[in-house]
Design a protein around this motif. Structure first.
Motif, PDB file in Angstrom:
ATOM      1  N   CYS A 116     -44.785 -19.585   6.376  1.00  0.00           N
ATOM      2  CA  CYS A 116     -45.966 -19.474   5.525  1.00  0.00           C
ATOM      3  C   CYS A 116     -46.598 -20.829   5.191  1.00  0.00           C
ATOM      4  O   CYS A 116     -47.688 -20.882   4.618  1.00  0.00           O
ATOM      5  N   ASP A 117     -45.919 -21.907   5.528  1.00  0.00           N
ATOM      6  CA  ASP A 117     -46.481 -23.233   5.271  1.00  0.00           C
ATOM      7  C   ASP A 117     -47.749 -23.420   6.081  1.00  0.00           C
ATOM      8  O   ASP A 117     -47.828 -23.005   7.246  1.00  0.00           O
ATOM      9  N   GLU A 118     -48.740 -24.085   5.444  1.00  0.00           N
ATOM     10  CA  GLU A 118     -50.038 -24.254   6.090  1.00  0.00           C
ATOM     11  C   GLU A 118     -50.239 -25.689   6.568  1.00  0.00           C
ATOM     12  O   GLU A 118     -49.781 -26.646   5.938  1.00  0.00           O
ATOM     13  N   PHE A 119     -50.934 -25.803   7.685  1.00  0.00           N
ATOM     14  CA  PHE A 119     -51.273 -27.107   8.260  1.00  0.00           C
ATOM     15  C   PHE A 119     -52.755 -27.117   8.594  1.00  0.00           C
ATOM     16  O   PHE A 119     -53.323 -26.090   8.972  1.00  0.00           O
ATOM     17  N   PRO A 120     -53.366 -28.271   8.518  1.00  0.00           N
ATOM     18  CA  PRO A 120     -54.790 -28.356   8.865  1.00  0.00           C
ATOM     19  C   PRO A 120     -55.004 -28.160  10.362  1.00  0.00           C
ATOM     20  O   PRO A 120     -54.300 -28.754  11.175  1.00  0.00           O
ATOM     21  N   ASP A 121     -55.950 -27.337  10.694  1.00  0.00           N
ATOM     22  CA  ASP A 121     -56.270 -27.066  12.097  1.00  0.00           C
ATOM     23  C   ASP A 121     -57.384 -28.023  12.518  1.00  0.00           C
ATOM     24  O   ASP A 121     -58.559 -27.678  12.573  1.00  0.00           O
ATOM     25  N   VAL A 122     -56.984 -29.252  12.793  1.00  0.00           N
ATOM     26  CA  VAL A 122     -57.938 -30.328  13.110  1.00  0.00           C
ATOM     27  C   VAL A 122     -57.433 -31.089  14.328  1.00  0.00           C
ATOM     28  O   VAL A 122     -56.244 -31.020  14.663  1.00  0.00           O
ATOM     29  N   ALA A 153     -64.015 -27.682  21.468  1.00  0.00           N
ATOM     30  CA  ALA A 153     -64.477 -28.357  20.248  1.00  0.00           C
ATOM     31  C   ALA A 153     -64.712 -27.394  19.093  1.00  0.00           C
ATOM     32  O   ALA A 153     -64.630 -27.783  17.924  1.00  0.00           O
ATOM     33  N   ASN A 154     -64.995 -26.143  19.394  1.00  0.00           N
ATOM     34  CA  ASN A 154     -65.271 -25.171  18.336  1.00  0.00           C
ATOM     35  C   ASN A 154     -64.020 -24.502  17.793  1.00  0.00           C
ATOM     36  O   ASN A 154     -64.100 -23.700  16.862  1.00  0.00           O
ATOM     37  N   ASP A 155     -62.871 -24.820  18.398  1.00  0.00           N
ATOM     38  CA  ASP A 155     -61.641 -24.133  18.026  1.00  0.00           C
ATOM     39  C   ASP A 155     -60.857 -24.925  16.981  1.00  0.00           C
ATOM     40  O   ASP A 155     -59.661 -25.147  17.129  1.00  0.00           O
ATOM     41  N   TYR A 156     -61.531 -25.344  15.919  1.00  0.00           N
ATOM     42  CA  TYR A 156     -60.875 -26.083  14.842  1.00  0.00           C
ATOM     43  C   TYR A 156     -61.477 -25.630  13.513  1.00  0.00           C
ATOM     44  O   TYR A 156     -62.490 -24.946  13.457  1.00  0.00           O
ATOM     45  N   GLY A 157     -60.826 -26.036  12.453  1.00  0.00           N
ATOM     46  CA  GLY A 157     -61.379 -25.760  11.140  1.00  0.00           C
ATOM     47  C   GLY A 157     -60.420 -25.047  10.218  1.00  0.00           C
ATOM     48  O   GLY A 157     -59.675 -24.167  10.656  1.00  0.00           O
ATOM     49  N   GLY A 158     -60.395 -25.452   8.950  1.00  0.00           N
ATOM     50  CA  GLY A 158     -59.562 -24.801   7.964  1.00  0.00           C
ATOM     51  C   GLY A 158     -58.089 -25.119   8.155  1.00  0.00           C
ATOM     52  O   GLY A 158     -57.709 -26.151   8.704  1.00  0.00           O
ATOM     53  N   LEU A 180     -48.335 -20.445  15.718  1.00  0.00           N
ATOM     54  CA  LEU A 180     -47.523 -20.123  16.893  1.00  0.00           C
ATOM     55  C   LEU A 180     -48.051 -18.869  17.580  1.00  0.00           C
ATOM     56  O   LEU A 180     -48.095 -18.803  18.807  1.00  0.00           O
ATOM     57  N   ALA A 181     -48.474 -17.886  16.773  1.00  0.00           N
ATOM     58  CA  ALA A 181     -48.976 -16.643  17.365  1.00  0.00           C
ATOM     59  C   ALA A 181     -50.179 -16.904  18.248  1.00  0.00           C
ATOM     60  O   ALA A 181     -50.371 -16.241  19.266  1.00  0.00           O
ATOM     61  N   ASN A 182     -50.998 -17.878  17.879  1.00  0.00           N
ATOM     62  CA  ASN A 182     -52.218 -18.169  18.618  1.00  0.00           C
ATOM     63  C   ASN A 182     -52.134 -19.446  19.436  1.00  0.00           C
ATOM     64  O   ASN A 182     -53.139 -19.941  19.937  1.00  0.00           O
ATOM     65  N   SER A 183     -50.892 -19.973  19.577  1.00  0.00           N
ATOM     66  CA  SER A 183     -50.643 -21.145  20.427  1.00  0.00           C
ATOM     67  C   SER A 183     -51.589 -22.303  20.108  1.00  0.00           C
ATOM     68  O   SER A 183     -52.250 -22.854  20.986  1.00  0.00           O
ATOM     69  N   VAL A 184     -51.654 -22.689  18.842  1.00  0.00           N
ATOM     70  CA  VAL A 184     -52.519 -23.792  18.426  1.00  0.00           C
ATOM     71  C   VAL A 184     -51.835 -25.111  18.797  1.00  0.00           C
ATOM     72  O   VAL A 184     -50.832 -25.505  18.196  1.00  0.00           O
ATOM     73  N   ASN A 185     -52.397 -25.787  19.768  1.00  0.00           N
ATOM     74  CA  ASN A 185     -51.767 -26.994  20.298  1.00  0.00           C
ATOM     75  C   ASN A 185     -51.689 -28.129  19.282  1.00  0.00           C
ATOM     76  O   ASN A 185     -50.697 -28.860  19.227  1.00  0.00           O
ATOM     77  N   THR A 186     -52.754 -28.286  18.478  1.00  0.00           N
ATOM     78  CA  THR A 186     -52.796 -29.436  17.563  1.00  0.00           C
ATOM     79  C   THR A 186     -51.734 -29.322  16.477  1.00  0.00           C
ATOM     80  O   THR A 186     -51.152 -30.339  16.072  1.00  0.00           O
ATOM     81  N   ILE A 187     -51.453 -28.128  16.005  1.00  0.00           N
ATOM     82  CA  ILE A 187     -50.421 -27.978  14.966  1.00  0.00           C
ATOM     83  C   ILE A 187     -49.037 -28.171  15.584  1.00  0.00           C
ATOM     84  O   ILE A 187     -48.138 -28.745  14.961  1.00  0.00           O
ATOM     85  N   THR A 188     -48.852 -27.719  16.815  1.00  0.00           N
ATOM     86  CA  THR A 188     -47.586 -27.998  17.500  1.00  0.00           C
ATOM     87  C   THR A 188     -47.387 -29.497  17.640  1.00  0.00           C
ATOM     88  O   THR A 188     -46.272 -30.012  17.461  1.00  0.00           O
TER      89      THR A 188
END
Length: 782
Positions: free
Chosen positions: A489-495, A518-523, A531-539
């Motif tokens: 449940c911990d949150e990380f910036p999607d930047v 470029a549009n796949d960032y924010g919040g 992990l469910a959406n394979s967000v590379n920057t948070i990994t």
């Protein structure tokens, strides 16, 4: 007086004849006795002694047995023989043999005097006189008869002697069992068990009356009465057997008459190293056994013979699950392949099946493949041909048989093709690797190393290693949970995020991008959503916090022996790892943090049932129960709000833009599933790792060369290439209730300090499958 003398002389002459008669008679008996005596002493050739009679030398195939007691296959050179006991033979099979071959079998002691006398008087025209015991003696100890009359008589004498000895050594039932086990029924059908399986696809005990009659009919001459080549003759011979059974009241005339009209109903099921079930697993097992034999000699110091010593190998493979796995591959891969061919016609892709390669690069690739081929090796080292001669041979049209999918089934086609063109043709086929394992025991339940072992023998379960894409990300998340106590449940910036060049020995700054550009960032995103959406920057942020050495060390502890360099980019799945290693590693998450080395062989026994090998489990604690459980909860999010949600419903109802190749599979699973998709650079590799509490399964799909791949992410993602195989396989496993595949929740640790009960995923997350993995980035697409 003269008359008296004449009568006396006639009497004396007659007496002389009588004396000569008795001398010849007794002499003949003594001569025959002497011949038998000399033969028994070995004067006319070696005779078996007591030990040889007790242990006849017959080549016995090594049998591979599944965990549910089925024969997966055998190892043999010439003799595909696995003996059965008398109790495993149906009564009508025994009766058919006695009625046809030796009607007075139970009343003689090896030699049928009446039959022998009849054969002598009629000079063999009234039928042979060999008893079952004599025929067994012939099969066991001296084979086919000589054409020389003297040698043939001596062989017959030896048969009689050996037959009587066999009768003293064994019971009538044991002799019959040996005779059925020794006979060659052709087509690799050595012995009754192989014959039953090959000709009718069943065990001997399951044979019906007319099947038994057909097999007994082959005893007359299996080369002549070959059911594949001479079905009419075999049917006629079978009917002779039925007539004999009716003659001796084993069956009624009504039964005989009804069966005489039926066809032989052959169900030819060949048994060879390249056919049957679990062929890739058997290929692996061949290497395993050769290594075991090299290090485990017999008590007398000699080596075991894998092909002749009749070993029994008890494996963990479940024949039912193996079949479901092979069926899933066979159901999905032809459809996927058809779409691949559709996209790679010469008009659509002049460099088919390759993409992003120019003609010079393709020539280099084909040249390397040619020099690595078996054809090159054979011509170079066996035939001593020059490089120029070998290269020229690759350009000559040759008659060959090649693989094809036809009507959704594996098939072959005879054609004329240049060997170099056939290589390119095969490079256009998508391959697969799949392994399924119980995480608690380590027992491997299914192993599919490719689409067809006869034509694609390279095993993509253990031999092959490919980039694993986002299926590596759970190792990064597990490291962060273990080291930093993070919650899903911990949150990380999607930047956008970069790891500086000086950190971890990086040669340059590393800035991975998300799949949406470029549009796949924010919040912000929770770790579960990331992990469910394979967000590379948070990994990448997690990798920066724990360091690549921590992650690489964890992966090694989880049984991965492939090279995993301690650099940040491994976070997105750059290492080449096998399906075998990935399943073993993921299984530790389902097994509460305990790594259990995959097990394929439980026991090895000799032909007498003596245990020669028994496996010892190899386990080690790698993660805490809490860390493993939290990682599993993260992976559950993939099937709840990520690229694996299509497992939750019939996705075809909600999609109109995808073809049937990746839709039309109504999975509609409702039970807890933890999993992760993976897609690598340019859609070269598609992965899916799926877990339920007592079964972990990994699936990879891709071509032999990474330059052969789908042009778009639509079909080239792990969720389209690999996930459907997992879904089809699990549907079959769940339908078979005897397998007891779990639908329960993953077990929660008694002391859970990390919060895993995050809020329900957002509607945006639920829509992720519509967009996730459809826009390429610089490396990975989840």
């Amino acid at each position: 007086m003269a008359k008296a003398k004449k009568e006396t002389k006639q009497t004396q002459d007659f007496s002389k004849y009588i004396r000569w008669f008795w001398m010849l008679f007794v002499g003949g008996i003594l001569a025959v006795a002497l011949i038998f005596l000399l033969a028994s002493w070995g004067a006319f050739g070696e005779m078996p002694d007591h030990t040889q009679l007790e242990n006849p030398r017959t080549n016995l195939a090594t049998e591979i047995i599944s965990s549910d007691g089925q024969t997966l296959g055998k190892f043999y050179y010439n003799d595909n023989r696995t003996p059965v006991s008398y109790d495993e033979l149906p009564q009508h099979l025994v009766e058919a043999l006695i009625a046809t071959e030796d009607a007075r079998y139970h009343s003689h002691s090896g030699i049928d005097a009446r039959g022998t006398l009849r054969a002598i008087i009629k000079l063999g025209s009234g039928g042979g006189a060999s008893t079952i015991s004599q025929q067994l003696a012939k099969q066991l100890f001296h084979g086919e008869g000589s054409k020389n009359i003297v040698e043939r008589i001596l062989q017959k004498v030896k048969e009689w002697i050996i037959a009587t000895r066999l009768e003293r050594q064994y019971t009538k039932e044991e002799i019959i069992a040996q005779y059925f086990n020794i006979y060659d029924f052709l087509n690799n059908a050595d012995g009754i068990r192989s014959a039953s399986r090959i000709y009718f696809g069943k065990e001997p005990k399951e044979l019906n009356l007319k099947e038994s009659a057909m097999l007994v009919g082959m005893f007359k001459n299996s080369a002549l009465y070959n059911p594949r080549r001479n079905p009419v003759g075999v049917k006629n011979r079978r009917n002779v057997v039925l007539d004999q059974m009716a003659k001796y009241d084993y069956i009624t005339e009504a039964v005989r008459d009804s069966l005489r009209q039926t066809d032989i109903d052959l169900k030819y099921t060949p048994e060879s190293h390249r056919e049957g079930i679990a062929t890739y697993f058997r290929g692996y097992l061949d290497g395993f056994m050769k290594e075991w034999i090299a290090n485990n000699p017999k008590p007398d110091g000699t080596k075991w013979n894998l092909y002749n010593d009749g070993l029994k190998i008890y494996t963990t493979i479940d024949s039912r699950m193996q079949k479901y796995a092979e069926d899933a591959v066979q159901q999905h891969m032809p459809r996927l392949q058809a779409e691949f061919f559709h996209q790679n016609t010469p008009d659509r892709n002049p460099t088919a099946p390759f993409l992003e390669l120019d003609q010079s690069e393709i020539r280099d690739l084909m040249d390397r493949s040619m020099r690595q081929s078996e054809r090159w090796r054979h011509m170079k080292y066996d035939l001593k041909k020059s490089n120029e001669e070998i290269i020229e041979s690759f350009q000559k049209p040759t008659q060959m048989t090649v693989f094809q999918w036809k009507d959704g089934q594996p098939s072959e086609i005879d054609t004329i093709m240049k060997p170099i063109d056939s290589m390119r043709y095969y490079k256009s086929f998508l391959r697969t690797g799949m392994m399924s394992m119980n995480p608690q025991t380590g027992h491997v339940k299914a192993w599919v190393g490719g689409i067809n072992y006869r034509h694609f023998q390279y095993d993509m379960v253990k031999q092959g290693r490919r980039q694993i894409g986002s299926t590596f990300k759970p190792f990064v998340y597990a490291s962060a949970i273990d080291q930093l106590h993070y919650s899903p449940c911990d949150e990380f910036p999607d930047v956008p995020f970069c790891i500086e060049a000086h950190k971890y020995g990086n040669p340059e700054e590393w800035c991975p991008k998300n799949s949406g550009g470029a549009n796949d960032y924010g919040g912000t995103r929770t770790l579960k959503s990331a992990l469910a959406n394979s967000v590379n920057t948070i990994t990448a942020q997690l990798m920066d916090k724990v360091g690549p050495h921590t992650v690489a060390d964890l992966v090694k502890k989880l049984g991965v022996e492939s090279d995993v360099p301690a650099v940040p980019s491994i976070a997105l799945g750059t290492p080449d790892i096998s399906v075998y290693e990935m399943v073993g590693a993921y299984a530790a998450f389902a097994n509460q943090g305990v790594y259990t080395k995959p097990v394929m062989v439980t026991n090895i026994e000799d032909k007498n049932g003596t245990i020669l090998y028994q496996f010892k489990p190899e386990t080690r604690d790698v993660l805490s129960e809490e860390t493993a459980y939290v990682t599993v909860k993260l992976l559950e999010g993939v099937t709840q709000g990520g690229s694996g949600t299509r497992l939750r419903h019939n996705w075809a109802r909600n999609r109109t833009d995808y073809k049937e190749v990746i839709t039309g599979y109504p999975y509609e699973f409702t039970n807890p599933i933890a999993g992760k998709t993976g897609t690598t650079q340019n859609q070269s590799d598609g992965w899916f790792m799926g877990m339920v509490p007592n079964l972990v399964t990994g699936v990879w799909v891709g071509a032999e060369d990474r330059a052969a791949h789908f042009a778009s992410i639509t079909y080239g993602q792990g969720a389209a290439m690999a996930l459907p195989i997992w879904g089809l396989y699990m549907k079959s496993c769940y339908a078979d209730e005897e397998l007891n595949i779990s639908k329960d929740e993953f077990p929660e640790p008694e002391e859970l300090t990390i919060n895993v009960n995050c809020s329900v995923v957002t509607e945006e997350d639920n829509d992720a499958p519509d967009t996730v993995e459809e826009t390429p980035d610089d490396l990975d697409f989840g």
